[in-house]
Write a protein that holds these residues in place. Structure first.
Motif, short mmCIF file in Angstrom:
data_model
loop_
_atom_site.label_atom_id
_atom_site.label_comp_id
_atom_site.label_asym_id
_atom_site.label_seq_id
_atom_site.Cartn_x
_atom_site.Cartn_y
_atom_site.Cartn_z
N LEU A 196 61.56 53.05 17.37
CA LEU A 196 61.73 52.55 16.00
C LEU A 196 62.51 53.56 15.17
O LEU A 196 63.41 53.20 14.41
N GLU A 197 62.16 54.83 15.36
CA GLU A 197 62.81 55.91 14.62
C GLU A 197 64.31 55.97 14.95
O GLU A 197 65.15 56.03 14.04
N ARG A 198 64.63 55.95 16.25
CA ARG A 198 66.04 56.02 16.64
C ARG A 198 66.81 54.79 16.18
O ARG A 198 67.97 54.88 15.79
N GLY A 199 66.14 53.62 16.22
CA GLY A 199 66.79 52.40 15.72
C GLY A 199 67.09 52.49 14.24
O GLY A 199 68.17 52.11 13.78
N ALA A 200 66.13 53.06 13.48
CA ALA A 200 66.32 53.19 12.03
C ALA A 200 67.43 54.17 11.72
O ALA A 200 68.26 53.92 10.83
N VAL A 201 67.48 55.29 12.44
CA VAL A 201 68.54 56.29 12.22
C VAL A 201 69.91 55.67 12.52
O VAL A 201 70.85 55.80 11.72
N ALA A 202 70.01 54.96 13.65
CA ALA A 202 71.27 54.30 13.99
C ALA A 202 71.63 53.26 12.93
O ALA A 202 72.80 53.12 12.57
N GLY A 214 69.62 47.70 12.39
CA GLY A 214 69.21 48.86 13.18
C GLY A 214 67.73 48.79 13.54
O GLY A 214 67.34 48.99 14.69
N VAL A 215 66.89 48.50 12.54
CA VAL A 215 65.44 48.45 12.78
C VAL A 215 65.08 47.25 13.65
O VAL A 215 64.34 47.38 14.63
N ALA A 216 65.60 46.06 13.30
CA ALA A 216 65.21 44.85 14.02
C ALA A 216 65.74 44.84 15.45
O ALA A 216 64.99 44.56 16.40
N ALA A 217 67.03 45.17 15.62
CA ALA A 217 67.64 45.06 16.95
C ALA A 217 67.39 46.31 17.79
O ALA A 217 66.90 46.23 18.92
N PHE A 218 67.72 47.49 17.24
CA PHE A 218 67.64 48.70 18.06
C PHE A 218 66.29 49.40 17.95
O PHE A 218 65.89 50.12 18.85
N GLY A 219 65.57 49.20 16.83
CA GLY A 219 64.24 49.80 16.71
C GLY A 219 63.18 48.97 17.41
O GLY A 219 62.28 49.51 18.04
N MET A 220 63.27 47.65 17.30
CA MET A 220 62.24 46.77 17.85
C MET A 220 62.68 46.06 19.13
O MET A 220 62.07 46.24 20.17
#
Lengths: 237, 68
Positions: free
Chosen positions: A6-12, A71-77
């Motif tokens: 989730l963290e890496r998705g949010a950063v991206a 970022g959060v929805a696709a790469f974080g989750m």
């Protein structure tokens, strides 16, 4: 573990959002303002209730949040769950998810309901368009899933075979395009300018997804950290 | 023991990920993440309050979201 994703998705997402915010600041705001000069009697009536500066600043902020959302929805989750099912390794996995995200959120729905510049009125009602948009999002996700499946099934075949098999599910999108109700538009924006606006929007979204995918790949995998976590209880025991 | 984890990782599947999420995440954590995404999406796409709606006008057109 999952919070790490989730963290890496949010950063991206923040990184992609900042780049996309810059796109809105430099291209989006000016292009929209220019297209508005063709506008006669805006659909909302009475003109905007906020100043041009507010719109400019809020729209840049909206662009940043748009990136955070993806970022959060696709790469974080989604990436946490779908990582084992995505074709390829490393950056390929990220690009595959970014492509699926673009197809779902924008690409597929735009085949039926392309982006419209300000000052263009559409014949179809808002509810009808929302229903079609949602339906095309579902179909876009389905087509992306079929493409990923085809890519995995043909993993040890020739690259050309693999590419053809992966692209084949896209043909499914032609069915709703043929069945969709006509949506005549009227407005005074020249056709060539509408085309330029649409492709600017398409490339803007592609830039956003590509940036999120690129930054996410650059941030690396959690694998090393996961195994480190596993080592600790083993030595403690 | 180490071999077992390696084999498990090699056959990692979407189902394993769902199990891992169930084991490592709490209800409130999932609720917060889902609420964040829903709130962002709702604010950017569906809020019709004139102040907010007009403020985001250029953003919506830049992102290809059209309401009229």
């Amino acid at each position: 573990m999952a919070t790490d994703y989730l963290e890496r998705g949010a950063v991206a997402g923040v990184a992609g959002g900042l780049v996309y915010g810059l796109f809105v600041a430099t291209v989006g705001n000016a292009f929209t303002a220019g297209l508005e000069t063709f506008e006669h009697g805006h659909g909302h009536g009475g003109g905007p209730v906020v100043s041009e500066l507010t719109t400019t600043v809020a729209s840049v902020g909206g662009g940043v949040l748009w990136g955070v959302l993806f970022g959060v929805a696709a790469f974080g989750m989604a990436y946490f769950f779908l990582e084992p099912a995505l074709p390829g390794t490393g950056a390929t996995k990220r690009l595959a998810l970014a492509g699926a995200g673009f197809l779902t959120a924008s690409g597929a729905p735009w085949l039926v309901l392309p982006p419209q510049p300000p000052g263009v009125e559409q014949a179809l009602g808002t509810d009808t368009r929302l229903a079609w948009y949602a339906g095309m999002m579902v179909l876009g996700a389905l087509v992306a899933a079929l493409a990923a499946l085809a890519a995995r099934r043909t993993a040890d075949r020739h690259a050309a075979v693999r590419l053809a098999a992966t692209a084949a599910p896209l043909a499914l999108l032609a069915v709703p395009v043929a069945l969709a109700p006509a949506n005549p538009v009227h407005g005074d924006v020249p056709a060539s300018l509408v085309a330029a606006y649409r492709w600017t929007v398409v490339f803007g979204q592609l830039l956003l997804w590509a940036t999120i995918a690129g930054v996410h790949a650059w941030l690396g995998d959690a694998e090393t950290r996961v195994s480190e976590d596993l080592d600790y209880p083993a030595t403690a025991d | 023991m180490q071999d077992d984890t390696d084999t498990a990782r090699a056959t990692d599947s979407v189902y394993d990920r769902i199990d891992r999420a169930r084991a490592s995440l709490t209800g409130p954590q999932i609720a917060i993440a889902v609420a964040l995404v829903a709130a962002l999406g709702f604010t950017l796409l569906f809020v019709q309050d004139p102040m907010l709606h007009d403020s985001l006008h250029n953003f919506r057109h830049s992102a290809g979201i059209t309401c009229h």
